[in-house]
Design a protein around this motif. Sequence first.
Motif, short mmCIF file in Angstrom:
data_model
loop_
_atom_site.label_atom_id
_atom_site.label_comp_id
_atom_site.label_asym_id
_atom_site.label_seq_id
_atom_site.Cartn_x
_atom_site.Cartn_y
_atom_site.Cartn_z
N CYS A 81 81.53 -102.39 -54.41
CA CYS A 81 82.35 -102.24 -55.60
C CYS A 81 83.02 -100.88 -55.58
N CYS A 82 84.27 -100.82 -55.95
CA CYS A 82 85.01 -99.56 -55.95
C CYS A 82 84.65 -98.65 -57.11
N VAL A 83 83.93 -99.17 -58.11
CA VAL A 83 83.61 -98.37 -59.29
C VAL A 83 82.21 -97.80 -59.21
N CYS A 84 81.23 -98.65 -58.90
CA CYS A 84 79.84 -98.21 -58.89
C CYS A 84 79.21 -98.22 -57.50
N SER A 85 79.98 -98.61 -56.47
CA SER A 85 79.51 -98.63 -55.06
C SER A 85 78.35 -99.59 -54.85
N MET A 86 78.23 -100.62 -55.66
CA MET A 86 77.18 -101.62 -55.45
C MET A 86 77.59 -102.53 -54.30
N LYS A 87 76.64 -102.83 -53.41
CA LYS A 87 76.91 -103.67 -52.26
C LYS A 87 77.10 -105.12 -52.68
N LEU A 88 78.11 -105.74 -52.09
CA LEU A 88 78.42 -107.14 -52.35
C LEU A 88 78.03 -107.92 -51.10
N VAL A 89 76.78 -108.37 -51.08
CA VAL A 89 76.21 -108.95 -49.86
C VAL A 89 76.80 -110.32 -49.58
N SER A 90 76.86 -111.18 -50.57
CA SER A 90 77.31 -112.56 -50.37
C SER A 90 78.82 -112.67 -50.62
N ASP A 91 79.40 -113.72 -50.02
CA ASP A 91 80.82 -113.98 -50.27
C ASP A 91 81.08 -114.36 -51.73
N LYS A 92 80.07 -114.93 -52.39
CA LYS A 92 80.22 -115.32 -53.79
C LYS A 92 80.24 -114.12 -54.73
N ASP A 93 79.84 -112.95 -54.21
CA ASP A 93 79.85 -111.75 -55.05
C ASP A 93 81.25 -111.20 -55.28
N VAL A 94 82.22 -111.66 -54.49
CA VAL A 94 83.61 -111.23 -54.64
C VAL A 94 84.40 -112.38 -55.24
N VAL A 95 84.86 -112.22 -56.46
CA VAL A 95 85.57 -113.27 -57.19
C VAL A 95 87.00 -112.80 -57.42
N HIS A 96 87.94 -113.58 -56.98
CA HIS A 96 89.35 -113.26 -57.20
C HIS A 96 89.78 -113.85 -58.55
N VAL A 97 90.15 -112.98 -59.46
CA VAL A 97 90.54 -113.41 -60.80
C VAL A 97 91.87 -114.17 -60.70
N GLN A 98 91.90 -115.35 -61.33
CA GLN A 98 93.11 -116.17 -61.30
C GLN A 98 94.21 -115.49 -62.11
#
Length: 318
Positions: free
Chosen positions: A275-292
């Motif tokens: 995450c660009c704000v809190c630097s939390m790791k996004l391990v799974s592909d489901k952790d990245v959600v593209h807002v419609q």
Amino acid sequence: SRHSKNNCSRGVFTAHERSKLSEYGTQQKRLGRDSQKEAEACCLCLKPVRDPLACPKGHLFCKECIYDSLISQKKEIKRQVKAWEEQERLRAADAERQREKEEEARILQFTKTEGSILPPPPSQLLNPQSHNSPAASAGSSTALVLPTKPEDHVAGSATLVSDPKQLRAYWLPSLTPDANVSAIEKPNEETKCPMGHVLRLKQLIKVDFTPMKGVDQTDDTKFGRFMCGSCLKGINSVSALVLSRPCGHVVCKGCFDKFGKSKGGETPMDRAPQCCVCSMKLVSDKDVVHVQGSGTSFAAGGGDAKVATKETVVPRFG
């Protein structure tokens, strides 16, 4: 001349007539901002989101709106399931009654066949109305009428005089044909997102927008209250946003591609995006959600905000 311009009996359009048709052929028009949904607008009420929640596909909703939608769906599913179970219960009861009728008809046919083989006793021949003998008293309740027509041999026909239910009378409610009632199919018990895909209540993601500096956040009826959590630029209807599922922070896609994606590392955790704000790791592909992005009934989401229409005019024949 004036007469030639007003002549409408030709099978084709003249240049003058074609010039009068302002929407003839394929027209391309650029859609305005009013025809596009704001990035921070609820997909149900189209107002600025309050207590924003997102589905795994990236659609934003107000907490109250999406909860009301899912709860209403659950109530409707419960009603449909109850109606379907009642229909299945009635079907089972009808099948059981039909089986009992067939069994009674089979026993009746067997009794009629066996009783017609042996002749009646001499006492019954001399005095048919006599009921003094045990045989006569035993057979008085099931007096048989021999069939005289071919249709009388059908199971369930009017073979018993003492059974009025078997009489063929169309005016009796018990003998009229049943009305054709449309069958209820087994309902799907899965709740759906208003955008069409399967969605459960526990799949909703809490969204944590970064508030815009210098903007009154107490007035939740206006747009433009949020900004990207990385570059601190305001978001609008054309902003491509990325949501981090574990923490809920929202940044623009440019910032995520530049700062959030992995630059390499020794372990899979080091190579995972963050995450660009809190630097939390996004391990799974489901952790990245593209807002419609933008898109209403007037404009499709993303891409070039243009619409093409084709007007077909039927030629006139005189």
